[in-house]
Write a protein that holds these residues in place. Sequence first.
Motif, PDB file in Angstrom:
ATOM      1  N   GLY A 171       0.800  -1.215   0.000  1.00 55.69           N
ATOM      2  CA  GLY A 171       0.000   0.000   0.000  1.00 55.69           C
ATOM      3  C   GLY A 171       0.832   1.264   0.000  1.00 55.69           C
ATOM      4  N   GLY A 172       0.198   2.358  -0.399  1.00 57.52           N
ATOM      5  CA  GLY A 172       0.802   3.688  -0.346  1.00 57.52           C
ATOM      6  C   GLY A 172      -0.136   4.617   0.381  1.00 57.52           C
ATOM      7  N   LEU A 173       0.373   5.385   1.347  1.00 49.67           N
ATOM      8  CA  LEU A 173      -0.472   6.246   2.181  1.00 49.67           C
ATOM      9  C   LEU A 173       0.018   7.686   2.125  1.00 49.67           C
ATOM     10  CD1 LEU A 173      -2.686   6.680   4.353  1.00 49.67           C
ATOM     11  CD2 LEU A 173      -0.973   6.026   6.073  1.00 49.67           C
ATOM     12  N   ASP A 174      -0.846   8.580   1.651  1.00 47.90           N
ATOM     13  CA  ASP A 174      -0.567  10.017   1.667  1.00 47.90           C
ATOM     14  C   ASP A 174      -1.464  10.660   2.707  1.00 47.90           C
ATOM     15  OD1 ASP A 174       0.679  12.442   0.736  1.00 47.90           O
ATOM     16  OD2 ASP A 174      -1.218  12.933  -0.241  1.00 47.90           O
ATOM     17  N   LEU A 175      -0.877  11.344   3.663  1.00 50.00           N
ATOM     18  CA  LEU A 175      -1.621  11.918   4.790  1.00 50.00           C
ATOM     19  C   LEU A 175      -2.079  13.338   4.502  1.00 50.00           C
ATOM     20  CD1 LEU A 175       0.803  10.557   7.494  1.00 50.00           C
ATOM     21  CD2 LEU A 175      -1.555   9.805   7.179  1.00 50.00           C
ATOM     22  N   ASP A 180      -6.275  19.123   2.552  1.00 49.22           N
ATOM     23  CA  ASP A 180      -6.090  17.992   1.642  1.00 49.22           C
ATOM     24  C   ASP A 180      -6.818  16.747   2.131  1.00 49.22           C
ATOM     25  OD1 ASP A 180      -4.511  19.466  -0.088  1.00 49.22           O
ATOM     26  OD2 ASP A 180      -2.681  19.016   1.021  1.00 49.22           O
ATOM     27  N   TRP A 181      -6.623  15.656   1.388  1.00 49.68           N
ATOM     28  CA  TRP A 181      -7.253  14.379   1.698  1.00 49.68           C
ATOM     29  C   TRP A 181      -6.201  13.367   2.129  1.00 49.68           C
ATOM     30  CZ3 TRP A 181     -12.610  13.412   0.813  1.00 49.68           C
ATOM     31  CH2 TRP A 181     -13.294  14.465   0.208  1.00 49.68           C
ATOM     32  N   THR A 182      -6.586  12.494   3.036  1.00 51.90           N
ATOM     33  CA  THR A 182      -5.787  11.310   3.320  1.00 51.90           C
ATOM     34  C   THR A 182      -6.229  10.219   2.346  1.00 51.90           C
ATOM     35  OG1 THR A 182      -5.375  11.754   5.667  1.00 51.90           O
ATOM     36  CG2 THR A 182      -5.372   9.453   4.979  1.00 51.90           C
ATOM     37  N   VAL A 183      -5.263   9.615   1.655  1.00 54.93           N
ATOM     38  CA  VAL A 183      -5.580   8.592   0.658  1.00 54.93           C
ATOM     39  C   VAL A 183      -4.718   7.354   0.906  1.00 54.93           C
ATOM     40  CG1 VAL A 183      -5.720   8.006  -1.786  1.00 54.93           C
ATOM     41  CG2 VAL A 183      -6.178  10.351  -1.046  1.00 54.93           C
ATOM     42  N   LEU A 184      -5.367   6.215   1.001  1.00 55.34           N
ATOM     43  CA  LEU A 184      -4.685   4.931   1.152  1.00 55.34           C
ATOM     44  C   LEU A 184      -4.981   4.078  -0.074  1.00 55.34           C
ATOM     45  CD1 LEU A 184      -3.118   2.782   2.730  1.00 55.34           C
ATOM     46  CD2 LEU A 184      -5.245   2.223   3.951  1.00 55.34           C
ATOM     47  N   GLU A 196      -9.011   4.206  -0.338  1.00 52.72           N
ATOM     48  CA  GLU A 196      -9.807   4.877   0.697  1.00 52.72           C
ATOM     49  C   GLU A 196      -9.381   6.343   0.729  1.00 52.72           C
ATOM     50  OE1 GLU A 196     -12.296   3.799   2.254  1.00 52.72           O
ATOM     51  OE2 GLU A 196     -12.415   4.442   4.340  1.00 52.72           O
ATOM     52  N   ARG A 197     -10.352   7.244   0.675  1.00 53.13           N
ATOM     53  CA  ARG A 197     -10.067   8.689   0.608  1.00 53.13           C
ATOM     54  C   ARG A 197     -10.989   9.421   1.571  1.00 53.13           C
ATOM     55  NH1 ARG A 197     -12.149  12.866  -3.079  1.00 53.13           N
ATOM     56  NH2 ARG A 197     -10.550  14.438  -3.541  1.00 53.13           N
ATOM     57  N   ARG A 209      -9.049   3.792  11.286  1.00 57.99           N
ATOM     58  CA  ARG A 209      -9.482   3.318   9.975  1.00 57.99           C
ATOM     59  C   ARG A 209      -8.294   2.768   9.178  1.00 57.99           C
ATOM     60  NH1 ARG A 209     -13.238   7.214   6.385  1.00 57.99           N
ATOM     61  NH2 ARG A 209     -14.450   7.051   8.311  1.00 57.99           N
ATOM     62  N   ILE A 210      -7.172   3.478   9.208  1.00 51.65           N
ATOM     63  CA  ILE A 210      -5.980   3.039   8.486  1.00 51.65           C
ATOM     64  C   ILE A 210      -5.483   1.697   9.026  1.00 51.65           C
ATOM     65  CG2 ILE A 210      -3.546   3.561   8.036  1.00 51.65           C
ATOM     66  CD1 ILE A 210      -4.405   6.563   8.077  1.00 51.65           C
ATOM     67  N   VAL A 211      -5.414   1.594  10.353  1.00 49.90           N
ATOM     68  CA  VAL A 211      -4.937   0.352  10.981  1.00 49.90           C
ATOM     69  C   VAL A 211      -5.856  -0.811  10.622  1.00 49.90           C
ATOM     70  CG1 VAL A 211      -4.599  -0.822  13.185  1.00 49.90           C
ATOM     71  CG2 VAL A 211      -3.739   1.513  12.877  1.00 49.90           C
ATOM     72  N   LYS A 212      -7.170  -0.587  10.697  1.00 45.18           N
ATOM     73  CA  LYS A 212      -8.143  -1.635  10.388  1.00 45.18           C
ATOM     74  C   LYS A 212      -7.974  -2.136   8.950  1.00 45.18           C
ATOM     75  CE  LYS A 212     -13.156  -2.504  10.286  1.00 45.18           C
ATOM     76  NZ  LYS A 212     -13.228  -2.881   8.855  1.00 45.18           N
ATOM     77  N   ILE A 213      -7.847  -1.205   8.003  1.00 44.32           N
ATOM     78  CA  ILE A 213      -7.739  -1.586   6.591  1.00 44.32           C
ATOM     79  C   ILE A 213      -6.412  -2.299   6.324  1.00 44.32           C
ATOM     80  CG2 ILE A 213      -7.559  -0.683   4.241  1.00 44.32           C
ATOM     81  CD1 ILE A 213      -9.405   1.635   5.192  1.00 44.32           C
ATOM     82  N   ALA A 214      -5.330  -1.754   6.885  1.00 39.80           N
ATOM     83  CA  ALA A 214      -4.007  -2.346   6.657  1.00 39.80           C
ATOM     84  C   ALA A 214      -3.939  -3.769   7.184  1.00 39.80           C
ATOM     85  CB  ALA A 214      -2.938  -1.479   7.315  1.00 39.80           C
ATOM     86  N   LYS A 215      -4.536  -4.002   8.352  1.00 41.79           N
ATOM     87  CA  LYS A 215      -4.516  -5.357   8.916  1.00 41.79           C
ATOM     88  C   LYS A 215      -5.460  -6.279   8.157  1.00 41.79           C
ATOM     89  CE  LYS A 215      -2.808  -4.302  13.517  1.00 41.79           C
ATOM     90  NZ  LYS A 215      -2.965  -4.465  14.979  1.00 41.79           N
TER      91      LYS A 215
END
Length: 340
Positions: A171-175, A180-184, A196-197, A209-215
């Motif tokens: 994955g790539g994560l921009d905070l 701006d938007w956080t995008v995973l 996810e945006r 949310r990030i932890v849940k999706i990554a796991k």
Amino acid sequence: VMGLNTFKSIGEKALPQRKNIVLTNDLNYKVPEGCFAAKSIVMDEAGICLKDRPTWENSVMFLLADHNASALFIGTPKGKGLFQQFFLRGQDPNDKEYMSITGTSYENTLEKNGWLKKEVIDSIVFNMPERTAKQEVFAEFIDEEGNVFRNIKACAIGKFKKYDQNKRYIGGLDLAKINDWTVLTIGTQNSVEFIERFNRIDWNIQKERIVKIAKEYNCKILIDSTGVGDPIFEDLKIAGLAIEGYQFTGLSKKQLIDKLILSLENKEIIFPDYAPLIQELENYEYQITQAGNIKTNAPSGMHDDCVISLSLWNWLRTKENFEINEENIYYGSERVTSGW
């Protein structure tokens, strides 16, 4: 009126009653019901603004109707859309409603009483891709849908998919920064399958949310760890994610974007036809600094979060010496025993 800088010379002049000048850089500007009619409209960066037909059909066109008002569209020929259609109508001697003119950057040199040095333009053209020079310097409409990125539509054939235990994900994560938007972005070795945006959400909720999706996708993530991203990077690491930081500098960002340009050019990756991502890829542009250097960026007032997230995912998938096996992937201090 699109393009605030165009109207800086207006100053604070008093206007007669019921006469207004509206300045907005909102590309989604809509005219409220029962609102004013215009005597004239000037739209700067029309090559970008008129990519969205509703901007013209639902707003600007009706502002002109009451007084049969005139409109002046100014801009670089970015893609073949309404701006090009209006321009071509102006080139037709039989079409009396439109008039159009064009000029290259060479027509604005000091030798022609302009502002630019010819040798500076020569240097820019020499260091710029030919197709980009045609658009940015010689004011020609080009066929490709994107300025910086090519083959966007050819690569936008992927599908959003749920987690598959038989696949390995990265994955790539921009905070998000302020507005701006956080995008995973998550995908396999060559296919994006999840995006996810979100924005304007409390950081603790974002982190959950990030932890849940990554796991859920059991994936390693490359994250922008510059500035505001640095403490967040540590937070996510403590939360047990397999993450790696990417520090942004002028050079490292260029390398990141150049790699994505090449991946699209060679059609190495696919991704879903996701509107925010496609719009950002199409609008991404070359910009000339005051020093005459060339850089790539989103146009002023627009976002590049999806592009950066995609480029981080793309960097990780093509990272040198990155072996796809479960021996080198960890969740915090615990090695993953399945998936990666």
